[in-house]
Design an enzyme around this catalytic site. Structure first.
Site, PDB file in Angstrom:
ATOM      1  N   ASP A  16     -70.666  23.329  17.040  1.00 37.52           N
ATOM      2  CA  ASP A  16     -69.924  22.440  16.145  1.00 37.52           C
ATOM      3  C   ASP A  16     -69.121  21.465  16.993  1.00 37.52           C
ATOM      4  OD1 ASP A  16     -70.942  24.123  14.258  1.00 37.52           O
ATOM      5  OD2 ASP A  16     -69.024  24.863  13.513  1.00 37.52           O
ATOM      6  N   ASP A 135     -73.442  25.329   0.462  1.00 37.86           N
ATOM      7  CA  ASP A 135     -72.194  25.996   0.835  1.00 37.86           C
ATOM      8  C   ASP A 135     -71.573  26.550  -0.435  1.00 37.86           C
ATOM      9  OD1 ASP A 135     -72.724  25.103   3.382  1.00 37.86           O
ATOM     10  OD2 ASP A 135     -71.465  23.334   3.207  1.00 37.86           O
TER      11      ASP A 135
END
Length: 247
Positions: A16, A135
């Site tokens: 990330d 998500d």
């Protein structure tokens, strides 16, 4: 494909990126970053440890505060592994730019919830280079950096199935970065409702979690994104690959 090959869980160690650095967030919240050096160092580390995929997320793009495209292009050019890229892919320009970086696959997130017609066209155009990231909080989808609700999971899934989506990356946002274990029940429900491959994300904390996920491979769970557990030293990638059946 042999039976043994079918039982292999593909692992995608995560990188990330925030402001040019490899970081991990807690439950996807901006400001909760822990830095782990440069993205290239992190990705090469996973490559050297035997990864075949790296899951890369441009968090600046996801949160709408610029992007790390030039850096990611440089990183991808120096890797021999396949890269799945996520973060801020909301229109033709950002999608085309991402694919031009040389990544094998991209994940659409918020855009798939907010702009279903554009998503359908992207899937028509790029096929299995497109995965959709779902998500989830309960059975409600989270959009735009997980800060807004994005509708009912099963309604959105039906729409994406109709659009011909090739693959889903499913994250329980209440688990992500917490090392509390994956949401196995959610994954079971997902694979029951789609014949497409599902990649699990969020909460993986132990080799036992990976064993549990590997048992779901015959049902349709293709792989797992592993982040904080690797960075925190809960297990090594070679150990994880052994459990996943790859080595």
């Amino acid at each position: 494909m042999t039976t043994s090959a079918q039982s292999v869980l593909e692992l995608l160690p995560a990188v990330d990126i925030v402001d040019g650095q490899a970081v991990r967030l807690l439950q996807g919240e901006a400001g909760s970053e822990t830095s782990y050096g440069t993205p290239l160092e992190a990705a090469l580390n996973w490559q050297n440890d035997g990864a075949e995929w790296v899951h890369m997320v441009d968090l600046d793009a996801a949160f709408g505060r610029g992007n790390n495209a030039a850096l990611i292009s440089d990183v991808v050019s120096q890797l021999n592994v396949k890269v799945e890229l996520s973060g801020g892919l909301r229109d033709d320009e950002s999608l085309e730019r991402a694919l031009e970086l040389g990544v094998a696959r991209v994940n659409l997130g918020t855009a798939a919830l907010e702009n279903p017609e554009w998503t359908r066209k992207a899937i028509d155009r790029f096929g299995d280079k497109i995965a959709v990231g779902l998500d989830v909080r309960g059975t409600t989808l989270a959009g735009r950096g997980w800060t807004k609700e994005g509708g009912d999971l099963w309604e959105v899934l039906a729409r994406l199935e109709d659009a011909g989506c090739a693959r889903y990356v499913v994250t329980d946002v209440t688990k992500d970065g917490t090392l509390q274990g994956p949401n196995v029940e959610l994954l079971r429900q997902m694979v029951e409702k789609t014949g497409k491959p599902v990649v699990a994300s969020g909460g993986i904390s132990s080799l036992e979690d990976l064993r549990v996920l590997r048992e779901l491979v015959p049902l349709g769970v293709e792989g797992a994104i592993v982040g904080k557990a690797l960075y925190a030293g809960a297990f090594t990638l070679p150990e994880a690959l052994d459990v996943a059946g790859r080595r």
